[in-house]
Design an enzyme around this catalytic site. Sequence first.
Site, PDB file in Angstrom:
ATOM      1  N   ARG A 101     -25.200 -10.680   3.100  1.00  0.00           N
ATOM      2  CA  ARG A 101     -26.003 -10.526   4.410  1.00  0.00           C
ATOM      3  C   ARG A 101     -26.867 -11.559   4.821  1.00  0.00           C
ATOM      4  O   ARG A 101     -27.032 -12.070   5.460  1.00  0.00           O
ATOM      5  CB  ARG A 101     -26.608  -9.489   4.427  1.00  0.00           C
ATOM      6  CG  ARG A 101     -27.156  -8.986   5.950  1.00  0.00           C
ATOM      7  CD  ARG A 101     -27.845  -7.672   6.036  1.00  0.00           C
ATOM      8  NE  ARG A 101     -29.036  -7.736   5.158  1.00  0.00           N
ATOM      9  CZ  ARG A 101     -29.453  -6.790   4.283  1.00  0.00           C
ATOM     10  NH1 ARG A 101     -28.766  -5.535   4.082  1.00  0.00           N
ATOM     11  NH2 ARG A 101     -30.320  -6.861   3.366  1.00  0.00           N
ATOM     12  N   TYR A 160     -31.890 -17.900  30.753  1.00  0.00           N
ATOM     13  CA  TYR A 160     -30.628 -17.256  30.538  1.00  0.00           C
ATOM     14  C   TYR A 160     -30.843 -15.776  30.954  1.00  0.00           C
ATOM     15  O   TYR A 160     -31.780 -15.159  30.518  1.00  0.00           O
ATOM     16  CB  TYR A 160     -29.973 -17.419  29.197  1.00  0.00           C
ATOM     17  CG  TYR A 160     -28.856 -16.919  28.954  1.00  0.00           C
ATOM     18  CD1 TYR A 160     -27.574 -17.075  29.440  1.00  0.00           C
ATOM     19  CD2 TYR A 160     -28.703 -15.769  28.014  1.00  0.00           C
ATOM     20  CE1 TYR A 160     -26.431 -16.504  29.223  1.00  0.00           C
ATOM     21  CE2 TYR A 160     -27.474 -15.328  27.394  1.00  0.00           C
ATOM     22  CZ  TYR A 160     -26.622 -15.548  28.085  1.00  0.00           C
ATOM     23  OH  TYR A 160     -25.268 -14.791  27.593  1.00  0.00           O
ATOM     24  N   ASP A 164     -34.126 -23.078  24.483  1.00  0.00           N
ATOM     25  CA  ASP A 164     -32.710 -22.930  24.307  1.00  0.00           C
ATOM     26  C   ASP A 164     -32.196 -24.125  24.612  1.00  0.00           C
ATOM     27  O   ASP A 164     -32.158 -24.513  25.845  1.00  0.00           O
ATOM     28  CB  ASP A 164     -32.559 -21.519  25.417  1.00  0.00           C
ATOM     29  CG  ASP A 164     -31.010 -21.196  25.301  1.00  0.00           C
ATOM     30  OD1 ASP A 164     -30.115 -22.096  24.744  1.00  0.00           O
ATOM     31  OD2 ASP A 164     -30.893 -20.345  25.793  1.00  0.00           O
ATOM     32  N   LYS A 189     -20.951 -21.621  22.304  1.00  0.00           N
ATOM     33  CA  LYS A 189     -20.421 -22.446  23.473  1.00  0.00           C
ATOM     34  C   LYS A 189     -19.914 -23.738  22.724  1.00  0.00           C
ATOM     35  O   LYS A 189     -18.883 -23.731  22.270  1.00  0.00           O
ATOM     36  CB  LYS A 189     -21.803 -22.849  24.539  1.00  0.00           C
ATOM     37  CG  LYS A 189     -22.470 -21.544  24.831  1.00  0.00           C
ATOM     38  CD  LYS A 189     -21.706 -20.865  26.006  1.00  0.00           C
ATOM     39  CE  LYS A 189     -21.886 -19.408  26.121  1.00  0.00           C
ATOM     40  NZ  LYS A 189     -23.517 -19.044  26.646  1.00  0.00           N
TER      41      LYS A 189
HETATM   42  C1  LIG Z   1     -24.246 -18.237  26.374  1.00  0.00           C
HETATM   43  C2  LIG Z   1     -25.645 -18.349  26.485  1.00  0.00           C
HETATM   44  C3  LIG Z   1     -26.424 -17.663  25.418  1.00  0.00           C
HETATM   45  C4  LIG Z   1     -25.831 -16.311  24.808  1.00  0.00           C
HETATM   46  O1  LIG Z   1     -25.217 -16.796  23.862  1.00  0.00           O
HETATM   47  P1  LIG Z   1     -24.201 -15.775  23.032  1.00  0.00           P
HETATM   48  O2  LIG Z   1     -23.422 -16.235  22.139  1.00  0.00           O
HETATM   49  O3  LIG Z   1     -23.284 -15.305  24.452  1.00  0.00           O
HETATM   50  O4  LIG Z   1     -24.935 -14.292  22.976  1.00  0.00           O
HETATM   51  C5  LIG Z   1     -27.886 -18.035  25.329  1.00  0.00           C
HETATM   52  N1  LIG Z   1     -28.201 -19.104  26.271  1.00  0.00           N
HETATM   53  C6  LIG Z   1     -27.577 -19.877  26.816  1.00  0.00           C
HETATM   54  C7  LIG Z   1     -28.131 -21.005  27.737  1.00  0.00           C
HETATM   55  C8  LIG Z   1     -26.118 -19.461  27.060  1.00  0.00           C
HETATM   56  O5  LIG Z   1     -25.450 -20.368  28.056  1.00  0.00           O
END
Ligand SMILES: *Cc1c(COP(=O)(O)O)cnc(C)c1O
Length: 393
Positions: free
Chosen positions: A58, A111, A183, A208
Amino acid sequence: MSKRSAAGKKPQTKLGHLGRDPALYRGFVNPPAYRGSTVIFPTFASLVADDQEFSYGRICTPTVKELQESLAELEGGDACFLSSSGLSAITAVLLAFVEAGDHLLVTDSVYKPTRRYCNEVLKRLGVETTYFDPMIGAGIAELIRPNTKLVFTESPGSQTFEVQDIPAIADAAHKAGALVAMDNTWATPLLFKPFDHGVDVSVHAATKYIVGHADAMLGAVIAKGDRCVEALAAIHDAGGMCPGPEDVYLGLRGMRTMGVRLERHQASAIALAEWFAGRPEVERVLHPAFPDCPGHALWKRDFLGSSGLFSVVLKPMSKQALAAMVDDMELFGMGYSWGGYESLILPFDPRAYRSATTWDAKGPSLRIHAGLEDLDDLKADLEAGFERAAAKS
Ligand SMILES: *Cc1c(COP(=O)(O)O)cnc(C)c1O
């Protein structure tokens, strides 16, 4: 070449050579996906001293370590922590730096699930969130209170694409003793360097562009400075935020081609945005590389390029016409998670959840992800969509 000699090389070279050391894996090019919970200690003395590099599945595995070190190096941070999703990486950052009685500043363009976590979970724990206009810049100083511990930014916003003045925000936050988290999913570690612009902690939905093929969920937090690294290590360890082995492996594999994929995503997104800008149905294109986008000058100043995600605001159109357009697309899929090889189209309306700013577009909006397909085929698909919409209105 081993990963040790990749440090100091250009980004495209790093992508291919970080996070792997064939000598450690009997000559194989890629490190394997370590599946493991138990790690065996050779002696009682070793158990008591806890002196092994790995102690529990973990906490870390060799595969996790390879990707963590690679992402930290790519972005210029001191440490990286992987988690099971982008959202869990975000919640780790929030939990690491606030406690009951604290105040948090969050961009209004954030987000949506980040907003939900602040409004529901952090609120219940006694943390108050104020949302700020993403274009606020140095004006954020007026919103900072004595108990403001963290400013959470996201630039550009992943639906409305406002580019924020991160250095000005960071300057004001640091003067007041608050930390800055960002982010950075849209730009990836390649196209924006958060730590050169005053950010303390950056977060990625590796789901992404890093994974890049819509086949895994993965999050990454990258931190600069001992204080941030220690706080995140503690929350990551205590919270058990580990990703699955296959997903980490897919993150490492995706990283290898992220540079070339992004070049194509960037070129196609710019070409599609130009195409949209010339269409009579389009009111406005929201792409950081275009002058109509709020914060375009900041993007030019601070970013090293653009990725494949942007939005267009359409002139007013009936719901039926919009449905006729998006329902029968041949190539553009309708779905949330972008950054894969495929093109996406998503109608959205931020009116429902914005609180510090208003969204006054009269027509509907579409978020576009430019995938790796042929550009002419993509344009033809969009053009047929506009024709279906016209036939309905
Ligand atoms: C998709 C996304 C997230 C979240 O990511 P997940 O892996 O889907 O939980 C956070 N911030 C942005 C800008 C995103 O596009």
